[in-house]
Design a protein around this motif. Sequence first.
Motif, PDB file in Angstrom:
ATOM      1  N   TRP A 100       0.838  -1.193   0.000  1.00  0.00           N
ATOM      2  CA  TRP A 100       0.000   0.000   0.000  1.00  0.00           C
ATOM      3  C   TRP A 100       0.872   1.242   0.000  1.00  0.00           C
ATOM      4  O   TRP A 100       2.047   1.202   0.374  1.00  0.00           O
ATOM      5  CB  TRP A 100      -0.974   0.012   1.172  1.00  0.00           C
ATOM      6  N   PHE A 101       0.261   2.327  -0.446  1.00  0.00           N
ATOM      7  CA  PHE A 101       0.927   3.634  -0.432  1.00  0.00           C
ATOM      8  C   PHE A 101      -0.148   4.710  -0.431  1.00  0.00           C
ATOM      9  O   PHE A 101      -1.323   4.447  -0.688  1.00  0.00           O
ATOM     10  CB  PHE A 101       1.867   3.797  -1.629  1.00  0.00           C
ATOM     11  N   ILE A 102       0.264   5.922  -0.131  1.00  0.00           N
ATOM     12  CA  ILE A 102      -0.628   7.075  -0.174  1.00  0.00           C
ATOM     13  C   ILE A 102      -0.023   8.094  -1.141  1.00  0.00           C
ATOM     14  O   ILE A 102       1.173   8.400  -1.061  1.00  0.00           O
ATOM     15  CB  ILE A 102      -0.817   7.700   1.224  1.00  0.00           C
ATOM     16  N   ALA A 103      -0.853   8.572  -2.048  1.00  0.00           N
ATOM     17  CA  ALA A 103      -0.409   9.580  -3.017  1.00  0.00           C
ATOM     18  C   ALA A 103      -1.606  10.437  -3.411  1.00  0.00           C
ATOM     19  O   ALA A 103      -2.748  10.114  -3.090  1.00  0.00           O
ATOM     20  CB  ALA A 103       0.193   8.906  -4.250  1.00  0.00           C
ATOM     21  N   GLU A 104      -1.300  11.512  -4.121  1.00  0.00           N
ATOM     22  CA  GLU A 104      -2.348  12.429  -4.560  1.00  0.00           C
ATOM     23  C   GLU A 104      -2.718  12.188  -6.016  1.00  0.00           C
ATOM     24  O   GLU A 104      -1.871  11.828  -6.834  1.00  0.00           O
ATOM     25  CB  GLU A 104      -1.890  13.875  -4.416  1.00  0.00           C
ATOM     26  N   THR A 105      -3.994  12.444  -6.309  1.00  0.00           N
ATOM     27  CA  THR A 105      -4.443  12.471  -7.694  1.00  0.00           C
ATOM     28  C   THR A 105      -3.997  13.801  -8.302  1.00  0.00           C
ATOM     29  O   THR A 105      -3.483  14.678  -7.594  1.00  0.00           O
ATOM     30  CB  THR A 105      -5.980  12.372  -7.782  1.00  0.00           C
ATOM     31  N   ASP A 106      -4.234  13.969  -9.586  1.00  0.00           N
ATOM     32  CA  ASP A 106      -3.871  15.228 -10.249  1.00  0.00           C
ATOM     33  C   ASP A 106      -4.663  16.412  -9.692  1.00  0.00           C
ATOM     34  O   ASP A 106      -4.235  17.549  -9.797  1.00  0.00           O
ATOM     35  CB  ASP A 106      -4.104  15.123 -11.758  1.00  0.00           C
ATOM     36  N   ARG A 107      -5.805  16.147  -9.075  1.00  0.00           N
ATOM     37  CA  ARG A 107      -6.617  17.213  -8.474  1.00  0.00           C
ATOM     38  C   ARG A 107      -6.344  17.396  -6.986  1.00  0.00           C
ATOM     39  O   ARG A 107      -7.052  18.145  -6.314  1.00  0.00           O
ATOM     40  CB  ARG A 107      -8.099  16.930  -8.697  1.00  0.00           C
ATOM     41  N   GLY A 108      -5.354  16.679  -6.438  1.00  0.00           N
ATOM     42  CA  GLY A 108      -4.964  16.871  -5.049  1.00  0.00           C
ATOM     43  C   GLY A 108      -5.687  15.997  -4.037  1.00  0.00           C
ATOM     44  O   GLY A 108      -5.506  16.181  -2.840  1.00  0.00           O
ATOM     45  N   ARG A 109      -6.496  15.060  -4.480  1.00  0.00           N
ATOM     46  CA  ARG A 109      -7.175  14.137  -3.557  1.00  0.00           C
ATOM     47  C   ARG A 109      -6.178  13.062  -3.120  1.00  0.00           C
ATOM     48  O   ARG A 109      -5.540  12.415  -3.952  1.00  0.00           O
ATOM     49  CB  ARG A 109      -8.368  13.474  -4.245  1.00  0.00           C
ATOM     50  N   GLN A 110      -6.023  12.885  -1.832  1.00  0.00           N
ATOM     51  CA  GLN A 110      -5.143  11.834  -1.328  1.00  0.00           C
ATOM     52  C   GLN A 110      -5.909  10.522  -1.270  1.00  0.00           C
ATOM     53  O   GLN A 110      -7.046  10.474  -0.798  1.00  0.00           O
ATOM     54  CB  GLN A 110      -4.627  12.163   0.070  1.00  0.00           C
ATOM     55  N   LEU A 111      -5.253   9.450  -1.750  1.00  0.00           N
ATOM     56  CA  LEU A 111      -5.834   8.117  -1.687  1.00  0.00           C
ATOM     57  C   LEU A 111      -4.826   7.134  -1.119  1.00  0.00           C
ATOM     58  O   LEU A 111      -3.625   7.242  -1.387  1.00  0.00           O
ATOM     59  CB  LEU A 111      -6.243   7.628  -3.081  1.00  0.00           C
ATOM     60  N   THR A 130      -8.080  -2.330  -3.105  1.00  0.00           N
ATOM     61  CA  THR A 130      -8.976  -1.241  -2.723  1.00  0.00           C
ATOM     62  C   THR A 130      -8.230   0.081  -2.833  1.00  0.00           C
ATOM     63  O   THR A 130      -7.004   0.108  -2.978  1.00  0.00           O
ATOM     64  CB  THR A 130      -9.545  -1.438  -1.296  1.00  0.00           C
ATOM     65  N   ALA A 131      -8.962   1.149  -2.739  1.00  0.00           N
ATOM     66  CA  ALA A 131      -8.397   2.505  -2.680  1.00  0.00           C
ATOM     67  C   ALA A 131      -9.448   3.376  -2.004  1.00  0.00           C
ATOM     68  O   ALA A 131     -10.644   3.226  -2.268  1.00  0.00           O
ATOM     69  CB  ALA A 131      -8.073   3.034  -4.074  1.00  0.00           C
ATOM     70  N   TYR A 132      -8.979   4.253  -1.130  1.00  0.00           N
ATOM     71  CA  TYR A 132      -9.919   5.109  -0.387  1.00  0.00           C
ATOM     72  C   TYR A 132      -9.171   6.277   0.230  1.00  0.00           C
ATOM     73  O   TYR A 132      -7.940   6.293   0.260  1.00  0.00           O
ATOM     74  CB  TYR A 132     -10.649   4.312   0.696  1.00  0.00           C
ATOM     75  N   ASP A 133      -9.941   7.255   0.740  1.00  0.00           N
ATOM     76  CA  ASP A 133      -9.347   8.404   1.412  1.00  0.00           C
ATOM     77  C   ASP A 133      -8.744   7.929   2.733  1.00  0.00           C
ATOM     78  O   ASP A 133      -9.454   7.332   3.550  1.00  0.00           O
ATOM     79  CB  ASP A 133     -10.422   9.463   1.684  1.00  0.00           C
ATOM     80  N   PRO A 134      -7.444   8.152   2.944  1.00  0.00           N
ATOM     81  CA  PRO A 134      -6.800   7.667   4.167  1.00  0.00           C
ATOM     82  C   PRO A 134      -7.239   8.445   5.400  1.00  0.00           C
ATOM     83  O   PRO A 134      -7.590   9.622   5.315  1.00  0.00           O
ATOM     84  CB  PRO A 134      -5.316   7.886   3.895  1.00  0.00           C
ATOM     85  N   ASN A 135      -7.209   7.777   6.555  1.00  0.00           N
ATOM     86  CA  ASN A 135      -7.501   8.467   7.813  1.00  0.00           C
ATOM     87  C   ASN A 135      -6.203   9.044   8.385  1.00  0.00           C
ATOM     88  O   ASN A 135      -5.110   8.811   7.842  1.00  0.00           O
ATOM     89  CB  ASN A 135      -8.214   7.538   8.805  1.00  0.00           C
ATOM     90  N   GLU A 136      -6.307   9.776   9.468  1.00  0.00           N
ATOM     91  CA  GLU A 136      -5.138  10.447  10.054  1.00  0.00           C
ATOM     92  C   GLU A 136      -4.078   9.456  10.542  1.00  0.00           C
ATOM     93  O   GLU A 136      -2.880   9.727  10.435  1.00  0.00           O
ATOM     94  CB  GLU A 136      -5.569  11.363  11.203  1.00  0.00           C
ATOM     95  N   VAL A 137      -4.494   8.324  11.078  1.00  0.00           N
ATOM     96  CA  VAL A 137      -3.538   7.311  11.551  1.00  0.00           C
ATOM     97  C   VAL A 137      -2.726   6.776  10.371  1.00  0.00           C
ATOM     98  O   VAL A 137      -1.499   6.649  10.449  1.00  0.00           O
ATOM     99  CB  VAL A 137      -4.265   6.170  12.296  1.00  0.00           C
ATOM    100  N   ARG A 184       3.757   8.777   6.542  1.00  0.00           N
ATOM    101  CA  ARG A 184       4.775   9.833   6.596  1.00  0.00           C
ATOM    102  C   ARG A 184       5.962   9.402   7.447  1.00  0.00           C
ATOM    103  O   ARG A 184       7.112   9.723   7.119  1.00  0.00           O
ATOM    104  CB  ARG A 184       4.161  11.105   7.168  1.00  0.00           C
ATOM    105  N   LYS A 185       5.692   8.686   8.518  1.00  0.00           N
ATOM    106  CA  LYS A 185       6.757   8.236   9.415  1.00  0.00           C
ATOM    107  C   LYS A 185       7.659   7.192   8.745  1.00  0.00           C
ATOM    108  O   LYS A 185       8.880   7.237   8.895  1.00  0.00           O
ATOM    109  CB  LYS A 185       6.126   7.656  10.679  1.00  0.00           C
ATOM    110  N   LEU A 186       7.061   6.258   8.007  1.00  0.00           N
ATOM    111  CA  LEU A 186       7.823   5.146   7.460  1.00  0.00           C
ATOM    112  C   LEU A 186       8.391   5.393   6.057  1.00  0.00           C
ATOM    113  O   LEU A 186       9.301   4.691   5.626  1.00  0.00           O
ATOM    114  CB  LEU A 186       6.951   3.883   7.426  1.00  0.00           C
TER     115      LEU A 186
END
Length: 94
Positions: free
Chosen positions: A52-63, A78-85, A91-93
């Motif tokens: 898994w990873f978190i990245a932004e779409t071209d419109r700035g939506r993080q998934l 799957t893919a979805y809007d990530p929560n704060e945790v 970001r930490k890893l």
Amino acid sequence: MAMKISVKVRAKLASKKPPVTDDEISQCFANATGCYLIDTREEHKSDPPTHWFIAETDRGRQLKVVFVERDEDMHIRTAYDPNEVELHLYRKLC
């Protein structure tokens, strides 16, 4: 590597609020700047491993994009809007 999305997963993505499109997932792969993490939680372990990873779409939506590499393809789980945790952990890893 090609991105593969099953009919079942595509339906799940379409039912999310807001929906997640194939295009948005492709954009996240193209815009990714961090690493791919392996989900080591017992209930999510698989062979091959789930990444898994978190990245932004071209419109700035993080998934958060979850996938398995198999037969030289990326099979989207799957893919979805990530929560704060999840954001904090990524970001930490990475």
